[in-house]
Write a protein that holds these residues in place. Structure first.
Motif, PDB file in Angstrom:
ATOM      1  N   VAL A  19       1.086  -1.005  -0.201  1.00  0.00           N
ATOM      2  CA  VAL A  19      -0.064   0.384  -0.179  1.00  0.00           C
ATOM      3  C   VAL A  19       0.880   1.044   0.114  1.00  0.00           C
ATOM      4  O   VAL A  19       1.658   1.406   1.261  1.00  0.00           O
ATOM      5  N   VAL A  20       0.507   1.836  -0.887  1.00  0.00           N
ATOM      6  CA  VAL A  20       1.191   3.734  -1.134  1.00  0.00           C
ATOM      7  C   VAL A  20       0.191   4.083  -0.457  1.00  0.00           C
ATOM      8  O   VAL A  20      -0.578   4.563  -1.492  1.00  0.00           O
ATOM      9  N   LEU A  21       0.230   5.590  -0.186  1.00  0.00           N
ATOM     10  CA  LEU A  21       0.312   6.470   0.101  1.00  0.00           C
ATOM     11  C   LEU A  21       0.829   7.559  -0.256  1.00  0.00           C
ATOM     12  O   LEU A  21       1.879   7.941  -0.016  1.00  0.00           O
ATOM     13  N   LEU A  22       0.259   8.503  -0.983  1.00  0.00           N
ATOM     14  CA  LEU A  22       0.565   9.583  -2.125  1.00  0.00           C
ATOM     15  C   LEU A  22       0.095  11.414  -1.178  1.00  0.00           C
ATOM     16  O   LEU A  22      -1.044  10.783  -1.068  1.00  0.00           O
ATOM     17  N   ASP A  23       0.861  11.830  -1.861  1.00  0.00           N
ATOM     18  CA  ASP A  23      -0.005  12.759  -1.737  1.00  0.00           C
ATOM     19  C   ASP A  23      -0.274  13.711  -2.655  1.00  0.00           C
ATOM     20  O   ASP A  23      -0.808  12.920  -3.900  1.00  0.00           O
ATOM     21  N   GLY A  24      -0.889  15.180  -3.168  1.00  0.00           N
ATOM     22  CA  GLY A  24      -1.789  15.354  -4.347  1.00  0.00           C
ATOM     23  C   GLY A  24      -1.199  15.362  -5.873  1.00  0.00           C
ATOM     24  O   GLY A  24      -0.987  15.623  -6.889  1.00  0.00           O
ATOM     25  N   ASP A  25       0.644  15.620  -4.920  1.00  0.00           N
ATOM     26  CA  ASP A  25       1.768  15.579  -6.302  1.00  0.00           C
ATOM     27  C   ASP A  25       1.746  14.363  -6.615  1.00  0.00           C
ATOM     28  O   ASP A  25       3.315  14.023  -7.163  1.00  0.00           O
ATOM     29  N   LYS A  26       2.079  13.001  -6.169  1.00  0.00           N
ATOM     30  CA  LYS A  26       1.683  12.316  -6.262  1.00  0.00           C
ATOM     31  C   LYS A  26       3.433  11.702  -5.714  1.00  0.00           C
ATOM     32  O   LYS A  26       3.501  10.794  -5.997  1.00  0.00           O
ATOM     33  N   ASN A  27       3.972  12.752  -4.586  1.00  0.00           N
ATOM     34  CA  ASN A  27       4.567  12.384  -3.678  1.00  0.00           C
ATOM     35  C   ASN A  27       4.765  11.190  -2.977  1.00  0.00           C
ATOM     36  O   ASN A  27       3.594  10.944  -2.550  1.00  0.00           O
ATOM     37  N   ILE A  28       5.692   9.688  -2.636  1.00  0.00           N
ATOM     38  CA  ILE A  28       5.428   9.372  -1.857  1.00  0.00           C
ATOM     39  C   ILE A  28       5.298   9.526  -0.265  1.00  0.00           C
ATOM     40  O   ILE A  28       6.167  10.196   0.711  1.00  0.00           O
ATOM     41  N   LEU A  29       3.962   9.672   0.816  1.00  0.00           N
ATOM     42  CA  LEU A  29       3.763   9.886   2.207  1.00  0.00           C
ATOM     43  C   LEU A  29       4.525   8.371   3.081  1.00  0.00           C
ATOM     44  O   LEU A  29       5.281   8.943   4.210  1.00  0.00           O
ATOM     45  N   GLU A  30       3.848   7.829   2.483  1.00  0.00           N
ATOM     46  CA  GLU A  30       4.536   5.870   3.132  1.00  0.00           C
ATOM     47  C   GLU A  30       4.108   4.837   2.779  1.00  0.00           C
ATOM     48  O   GLU A  30       3.405   5.049   1.767  1.00  0.00           O
ATOM     49  N   THR A  47      -3.766   5.614   9.378  1.00  0.00           N
ATOM     50  CA  THR A  47      -4.207   6.727   9.520  1.00  0.00           C
ATOM     51  C   THR A  47      -2.634   7.972  10.053  1.00  0.00           C
ATOM     52  O   THR A  47      -2.849   8.866  10.237  1.00  0.00           O
ATOM     53  N   THR A  48      -1.963   7.294  10.530  1.00  0.00           N
ATOM     54  CA  THR A  48      -0.552   7.707  11.776  1.00  0.00           C
ATOM     55  C   THR A  48       0.343   8.320  10.409  1.00  0.00           C
ATOM     56  O   THR A  48       1.384   8.963  10.659  1.00  0.00           O
ATOM     57  N   PHE A  49      -0.144   7.826   9.039  1.00  0.00           N
ATOM     58  CA  PHE A  49       1.051   8.293   8.302  1.00  0.00           C
ATOM     59  C   PHE A  49       0.569   9.570   7.580  1.00  0.00           C
ATOM     60  O   PHE A  49       1.219  10.475   7.204  1.00  0.00           O
TER      61      PHE A  49
END
Length: 51
Positions: A19-30, A47-49
């Motif tokens: 599972v890859v969490l991304l921000d709106g700019d497609k940067n990896i958050l976690e 949700t901790t990420f």
């Protein structure tokens, strides 16, 4: 084709499941893999990420 492009971009090591969490700019958050926990605990884990 889209799955291969996503894997090439975000999962070069080939981990599954991933599972890859991304921000709106497609940067990896976690990134997170398999956890042997309930769905509600897994959602809480993810949700901790989010900052």
């Amino acid at each position: 084709m889209a799955n291969k492009e996503l894997a090439d971009t975000y999962n070069q090591q080939g981990y599954f499941p991933l599972v890859v969490l991304l921000d709106g700019d497609k940067n990896i958050l976690e990134k997170s893999g398999y956890k042997n926990i309930s769905p509600s605990k897994y959602i809480a884990h993810l949700t901790t990420f989010v900052k």
